[in-house]
Design a protein around this motif. Structure first.
Motif, PDB file in Angstrom:
ATOM      1  N   ALA A  89       0.832  -1.210   0.000  1.00 22.23           N
ATOM      2  CA  ALA A  89       0.000   0.000   0.000  1.00 22.23           C
ATOM      3  C   ALA A  89       0.863   1.256   0.000  1.00 22.23           C
ATOM      4  O   ALA A  89       0.554   2.234  -0.697  1.00 22.23           O
ATOM      5  N   TYR A  97      -0.108   8.199  -6.182  1.00 17.85           N
ATOM      6  CA  TYR A  97      -0.652   9.456  -5.662  1.00 17.85           C
ATOM      7  C   TYR A  97       0.404  10.402  -5.093  1.00 17.85           C
ATOM      8  O   TYR A  97       0.081  11.527  -4.750  1.00 17.85           O
ATOM      9  N   GLU A 101       0.513  11.301   0.111  1.00 13.66           N
ATOM     10  CA  GLU A 101      -0.781  10.633   0.263  1.00 13.66           C
ATOM     11  C   GLU A 101      -0.687   9.223   0.842  1.00 13.66           C
ATOM     12  O   GLU A 101      -1.697   8.540   0.956  1.00 13.66           O
ATOM     13  N   ARG A 105      -4.501   8.106   1.877  1.00  9.07           N
ATOM     14  CA  ARG A 105      -5.245   7.256   0.950  1.00  9.07           C
ATOM     15  C   ARG A 105      -5.794   6.003   1.643  1.00  9.07           C
ATOM     16  O   ARG A 105      -6.997   5.733   1.556  1.00  9.07           O
ATOM     17  N   PRO A 106      -4.969   5.193   2.340  1.00  9.69           N
ATOM     18  CA  PRO A 106      -5.548   4.024   3.012  1.00  9.69           C
ATOM     19  C   PRO A 106      -6.501   4.395   4.150  1.00  9.69           C
ATOM     20  O   PRO A 106      -7.476   3.688   4.399  1.00  9.69           O
ATOM     21  N   SER A 108      -8.597   6.705   4.065  1.00  8.04           N
ATOM     22  CA  SER A 108      -9.880   6.961   3.402  1.00  8.04           C
ATOM     23  C   SER A 108     -10.717   5.703   3.275  1.00  8.04           C
ATOM     24  O   SER A 108     -11.947   5.758   3.373  1.00  8.04           O
ATOM     25  N   GLY A 109     -10.066   4.570   3.038  1.00  7.02           N
ATOM     26  CA  GLY A 109     -10.794   3.312   2.878  1.00  7.02           C
ATOM     27  C   GLY A 109     -11.039   2.567   4.170  1.00  7.02           C
ATOM     28  O   GLY A 109     -12.040   1.851   4.290  1.00  7.02           O
ATOM     29  N   LEU A 110     -10.168   2.750   5.147  1.00  2.74           N
ATOM     30  CA  LEU A 110     -10.260   1.977   6.390  1.00  2.74           C
ATOM     31  C   LEU A 110     -10.933   2.731   7.534  1.00  2.74           C
ATOM     32  O   LEU A 110     -11.532   2.123   8.417  1.00  2.74           O
ATOM     33  N   ARG A 112     -13.382   5.361   9.719  1.00  3.77           N
ATOM     34  CA  ARG A 112     -14.801   5.721   9.828  1.00  3.77           C
ATOM     35  C   ARG A 112     -14.958   6.828  10.869  1.00  3.77           C
ATOM     36  O   ARG A 112     -14.156   6.938  11.794  1.00  3.77           O
ATOM     37  N   ARG A 135      -7.259  14.653   6.170  1.00  3.10           N
ATOM     38  CA  ARG A 135      -8.245  13.689   5.690  1.00  3.10           C
ATOM     39  C   ARG A 135      -9.091  13.183   6.849  1.00  3.10           C
ATOM     40  O   ARG A 135     -10.309  13.056   6.740  1.00  3.10           O
TER      41      ARG A 135
END
Length: 194
Positions: A89, A97, A101, A105-106, A108-110, A112, A135
């Protein structure tokens, strides 16, 4: 100055920082513990990121929470992720990116809303940590900074800045791991009591 005297000075400098934190930092640390407890009780996760020695601290602290902090405390594994751990990753993010980032970036996906991100940077200026903190803020993730000096630009991005008032990277890193252990120990005490 002799090597013995230099050694003593190094130890005294670190001890003086920890003594200052003990006298002045309790309120800030307890605020971090409160945020982490709220996240854990709501099913959240702790994230950690940093570069170099701070990457090692991120991995160290995440593992303490995920596996075990104290050998005499038997408790469940609780969710913690070091965003520094996955070379695939990191290299894909850097390649696709840009290095700034690689943590955002990760996350953003992991991540909450209600999770907690610990951004670790001795200067408070690491661009990839700053991006992750930005972010996180945009996602409703609580931001904690383990910072040094005056906190740098990272201070403004942290809901809970924990700043080591030193310009010496080694002393800042030593205090960061001490603060991280203290936060997790206090948090673990709360979590196992209930």
């Amino acid at each position: 100055m002799s090597e013995a005297a230099r050694f003593a000075a190094i130890m005294e400098e670190g001890a003086a920082l920890r003594h200052r934190l003990a006298n002045e930092g309790a309120g800030s640390v307890i605020g971090v513990v409160d945020a982490c407890e709220a996240s854990m009780r709501a099913g959240g996760k702790l994230f950690f990121c940093g570069n170099g020695g701070s990457a090692a601290d991120a991995q160290h602290l995440a593992t303490e929470w995920l596996v075990r902090l104290r050998s005499k405390v038997e408790r469940p594994s609780w969710p913690a992720i070091a965003l520094t751990l996955d070379p695939t990753a990191l290299t894909a993010g850097g390649n696709d990116y840009g290095f700034d980032e690689v943590f955002a970036r990760p996350l953003s996906g992991l991540g909450r809303r209600g999770d907690v991100l610990f951004g670790i940077t001795t200067s408070g200026k690491s661009p990839n940590v700053l991006r992750a903190l930005e972010r996180a803020r945009g996602m409703g993730i609580v931001t904690v900074g383990l910072l040094g000096g005056d906190g740098g630009p990272a201070k403004a991005l942290c809901d809970h800045p924990l700043i080591i008032p030193s310009e010496v990277t080694a002393r800042i890193q030593e205090a960061h791991i001490t603060l991280g252990h203290a936060v997790l120990e206090l948090l673990e005490d709360r979590m196992v009591r209930s």
